[in-house]
Design a protein around this motif. Structure first.
Motif, PDB file in Angstrom:
ATOM      1  N   UNK A 113       0.796  -1.239   0.000  1.00  0.00           N
ATOM      2  CA  UNK A 113       0.000   0.000   0.000  1.00  0.00           C
ATOM      3  C   UNK A 113       0.822   1.281   0.000  1.00  0.00           C
ATOM      4  N   UNK A 114       2.130   1.169   0.178  1.00  0.00           N
ATOM      5  CA  UNK A 114       2.947   2.370   0.326  1.00  0.00           C
ATOM      6  C   UNK A 114       3.362   3.028  -0.976  1.00  0.00           C
ATOM      7  N   UNK A 115       3.698   2.230  -1.981  1.00  0.00           N
ATOM      8  CA  UNK A 115       4.209   2.760  -3.239  1.00  0.00           C
ATOM      9  C   UNK A 115       3.108   2.886  -4.287  1.00  0.00           C
ATOM     10  N   UNK A 116       3.158   3.960  -5.043  1.00  0.00           N
ATOM     11  CA  UNK A 116       2.354   3.990  -6.256  1.00  0.00           C
ATOM     12  C   UNK A 116       3.017   3.055  -7.261  1.00  0.00           C
ATOM     13  N   UNK A 117       2.275   2.636  -8.266  1.00  0.00           N
ATOM     14  CA  UNK A 117       2.861   1.778  -9.297  1.00  0.00           C
ATOM     15  C   UNK A 117       4.036   2.464  -9.980  1.00  0.00           C
ATOM     16  N   UNK A 118       3.892   3.762 -10.223  1.00  0.00           N
ATOM     17  CA  UNK A 118       4.944   4.495 -10.927  1.00  0.00           C
ATOM     18  C   UNK A 118       6.225   4.552 -10.094  1.00  0.00           C
ATOM     19  N   UNK A 119       6.088   4.832  -8.794  1.00  0.00           N
ATOM     20  CA  UNK A 119       7.254   4.916  -7.919  1.00  0.00           C
ATOM     21  C   UNK A 119       7.947   3.559  -7.827  1.00  0.00           C
ATOM     22  N   UNK A 120       7.160   2.519  -7.623  1.00  0.00           N
ATOM     23  CA  UNK A 120       7.729   1.169  -7.524  1.00  0.00           C
ATOM     24  C   UNK A 120       8.443   0.793  -8.825  1.00  0.00           C
TER      25      UNK A 120
END
Length: 219
Positions: A113-120
């Motif tokens: 739940x912490x990362x957006x898909x883009x950040x990950x």
């Protein structure tokens, strides 16, 4: 089932498997079909979504604020609302081993739940252990001791160890998808596009051609 109801001899263990991409799941024909399968209690149906967060143009960037989660959460919510069982195949065996340690619950929450898909996706593309470690700690300081206890190689491995690449996790999910006798099942298999290749997680890797040496290395 239709054939059986009309007197034709059919096997008892027939199961329908369908695999699709996460971008394809947005197509209207699939969303129109989704409620019909559940309404008719077609429990012998399993759809598998290859959730690699990329499309032809690069990383998909859904409205996380509007969705209140990643696109994997949207897909799950859509399926559940239409009567499907959903299995999120998020983590591989190595991640689960790390999650079992002190601080692992917080670390699991960051990955789920912490990362957006883009950040990950950006972190996976960079493959920089320091940036990965710092990103986790920035999301939840309760993870600090655990991620700092891991080697750089293990931190990178942690980010790459998605459930869609773990054979044991995949088999477990496929078996679980056949247990419900009244509902179809959707498996969201989290993967990394280009895993094992130089183009891994890179924008535009849909059209990337691997070098001969890469093919040999994978074989």
């Amino acid at each position: 089932r239709y054939a059986k109801d009309h007197g034709w001899k059919t096997p008892d263990d027939v199961h329908f498997w369908c695999m699709m991409g996460d971008s394809e799941f947005r197509e209207g024909s699939l969303l129109e079909c989704l409620p019909d399968v559940a309404e008719r209690q077609l429990a012998n149906v399993t759809w598998i979504v290859d959730y690699n967060r990329q499309n032809l143009d690069g990383t998909r960037i859904p409205n996380n604020r509007g969705l209140q989660g990643t696109d994997a959460d949207r897909i799950e919510g859509t399926a559940v609302a239409n009567g499907w069982e959903v299995i999120q195949l998020r983590h591989g065996g190595f991640r689960e081993q790390v999650f079992a340690k002190k601080g692992g619950d917080a670390l699991r929450a960051v990955f789920e739940r912490g990362f957006t898909d883009y950040h990950y996706q950006a972190l996976v593309w960079k493959r920089d252990a320091r940036q990965m470690r710092d990103a986790v700690i920035a999301k939840d300081k309760a993870c600090k001791a655990l991620v700092e206890s891991l080697s750089d190689a293990d931190v990178v491995r942690l980010f790459f160890d998605t459930g869609g690449h773990d054979h044991q996790a995949i088999v477990k999910a496929l078996e679980a998808s056949k247990r419900d006798q009244h509902r179809p099942t959707l498996i969201i298999a989290h993967t990394i596009k280009g895993r094992g290749l130089q183009c891994v997680a890179a924008n535009g890797n849909h059209s990337a051609m691997p070098e001969a040496s890469e093919v040999v290395a994978i074989l």
